[in-house]
Design an enzyme around this catalytic site. Structure first.
Site, PDB file in Angstrom:
ATOM      1  CG  MET A  30       9.175 -38.155  71.429  1.00  0.00           C
ATOM      2  SD  MET A  30       9.138 -39.319  70.065  1.00  0.00           S
ATOM      3  CE  MET A  30      10.582 -40.276  70.416  1.00  0.00           C
ATOM      4  CG  HIS A  34      17.113 -38.920  79.886  1.00  0.00           C
ATOM      5  ND1 HIS A  34      17.883 -37.877  79.429  1.00  0.00           N
ATOM      6  CD2 HIS A  34      16.592 -39.516  78.778  1.00  0.00           C
ATOM      7  CE1 HIS A  34      17.862 -37.860  78.110  1.00  0.00           C
ATOM      8  NE2 HIS A  34      17.080 -38.839  77.677  1.00  0.00           N
ATOM      9  CG  HIS A  37      14.276 -35.255  78.311  1.00  0.00           C
ATOM     10  ND1 HIS A  37      14.450 -36.590  78.540  1.00  0.00           N
ATOM     11  CD2 HIS A  37      13.918 -35.134  77.009  1.00  0.00           C
ATOM     12  CE1 HIS A  37      14.200 -37.261  77.431  1.00  0.00           C
ATOM     13  NE2 HIS A  37      13.886 -36.404  76.480  1.00  0.00           N
ATOM     14  N   GLY A 147      18.560 -31.170  72.183  1.00  0.00           N
ATOM     15  CA  GLY A 147      19.843 -31.740  72.579  1.00  0.00           C
ATOM     16  C   GLY A 147      20.795 -31.856  71.400  1.00  0.00           C
ATOM     17  CD  GLU A 148      25.560 -28.861  71.375  1.00  0.00           C
ATOM     18  OE1 GLU A 148      26.483 -29.529  71.875  1.00  0.00           O
ATOM     19  OE2 GLU A 148      25.606 -27.621  71.257  1.00  0.00           O
ATOM     20  CB  VAL A 176      23.228 -34.717  80.124  1.00  0.00           C
ATOM     21  CG1 VAL A 176      23.480 -35.088  81.578  1.00  0.00           C
ATOM     22  CG2 VAL A 176      22.833 -33.250  80.014  1.00  0.00           C
ATOM     23  CB  SER A 185      19.417 -42.311  75.134  1.00  0.00           C
ATOM     24  OG  SER A 185      18.382 -42.853  74.334  1.00  0.00           O
TER      25      SER A 185
HETATM   26  O1  PAF Z   1      13.948 -35.531  70.311  1.00  0.00           O
HETATM   27  C1  PAF Z   1      12.794 -35.941  70.541  1.00  0.00           C
HETATM   28  O2  PAF Z   1      12.437 -36.323  71.660  1.00  0.00           O
HETATM   29  C2  PAF Z   1      11.795 -35.991  69.403  1.00  0.00           C
HETATM   30  O3  PAF Z   1      12.390 -36.331  68.197  1.00  0.00           O
HETATM   31  C3  PAF Z   1      10.990 -34.678  69.263  1.00  0.00           C
HETATM   32  C4  PAF Z   1      11.896 -33.512  68.906  1.00  0.00           C
HETATM   33  C5  PAF Z   1      10.266 -34.390  70.564  1.00  0.00           C
HETATM   34  C6  PAF Z   1       9.955 -34.814  68.148  1.00  0.00           C
HETATM   35  O4  PAF Z   1       9.048 -35.830  68.404  1.00  0.00           O
END
Ligand code: PAF
Length: 281
Positions: A30, A34, A37, A147-148, A176, A185
């Site tokens: 979304m 950071h 990701h 991510g876990e 992370v 986050s």
């Molecule tokens: O984890 C996220 O960023 C969101 O929930 C996802 C998996 C991209 C779905 O919108």
């Protein structure tokens, strides 16, 4: 890196990879990227010939309109991170294309969406499963990376992939953390300096839980330990605490030599943070 604003453009780009016999890995996001990701993308780049990503702030997974409006949007920085990390193509679609007018179809993992963290955020996991199913269908990757930290989300996606027979390998990537233990986050930037200073309490409570598990504590005793540690930080309010068997995602109870998954949701000021750990006694 190819930046696509429509599904057709993204699909056409991915089709060129597939025609060349190249494997495709997908990272859905979304935005507000950071280091967490970046770890997902790095894993995808290492394991696939091509890595494709999406940036879409999915309206159906937000409860309150204000949460959706306040969600950080940092497209230029996000594109720079993806490009530097080796992403080949990114889709940044309009909500109107993802959710066509008159849309009726939802995807819901009926049990998993409505327990644990799903009770704190009704409708959230239905929104996640629905959008991820759409993005899987659009990109049709060989593998997808999550991510876990979003432990229940990962379980929901694995269940959906099994139930709907998506031919996609789901890869969970370890959380992370900042140097002080706070899980990375996109929400962290919304914490006030005082709440940011208090936020590592989530990770500290998981450390304490792990220690108790090592001493043979039951799931109930581990839960008490976490509640006590968080109660010791006046800026944090525990909103959800769930302890599940990692293999079944059913509530864990009693002392058993099985791996448990601990999920915490805590509120600091206006910001809801989550953290998670798998603990093997
Ligand atoms: O984890 C996220 O960023 C969101 O929930 C996802 C998996 C991209 C779905 O919108």
């Amino acid at each position: 890196m190819k930046v696509c604003r429509t599904i057709a453009e993204f699909r056409a780009q991915i089709a060129t990879y597939r025609t060349a016999g190249e494997s495709v890995g997908l990272v859905t996001t979304m935005g507000a990227l950071h280091a967490g990701h970046r770890a997902l993308v790095e894993r995808a780049v290492a394991e696939n010939d091509r890595t494709v990503t999406t940036i879409f702030v999915n309206p159906t997974q937000f409860g309150e309109a204000s949460d959706l409006e306040n969600y950080p949007r940092t497209e230029d920085a996000d594109l720079a991170l993806f490009d530097a990390a080796g992403v080949d193509a990114v889709l940044i679609p309009d909500a109107a294309e993802i959710y066509p007018e008159g849309e009726e179809t939802i995807v819901e993992t009926t049990r998993l969406a409505n327990v644990f963290h799903g009770l704190v955020r009704p409708g959230h996991f239905r929104g996640v499963a629905t959008v991820v199913a759409k993005l899987f269908n659009i990109a049709q990757p060989a593998s997808a990376y999550f991510g876990e930290k979003d432990y229940q989300q990962l379980a929901v996606i694995r269940r959906m992939v099994t139930d709907l027979h998506f031919p996609i390998r789901i890869v969970g990537v370890p959380t992370v953390r900042e140097a002080d233990g706070l899980a990375m986050s996109s929400r962290n930037v919304r914490l006030t300096p005082e709440d940011r200073a208090a936020a590592p309490i989530l990770n500290a409570s998981l450390d304490a839980a792990q220690q108790r598990a090592g001493q043979g504590a039951t799931a109930e005793q581990i839960g008490e330990t976490i509640s006590n540690v968080i109660a010791g930080e006046p800026r944090a309010t525990l909103k959800g605490l769930d302890i599940v068997w990692a293999d079944s995602f059913q509530p864990a109870a009693g002392p058993e030599e099985r791996t448990i998954g601990v999920m915490i949701t805590a509120e600091l000021g206006e910001v809801l943070l989550i953290d998670q750990r798998e603990i093997t006694p």
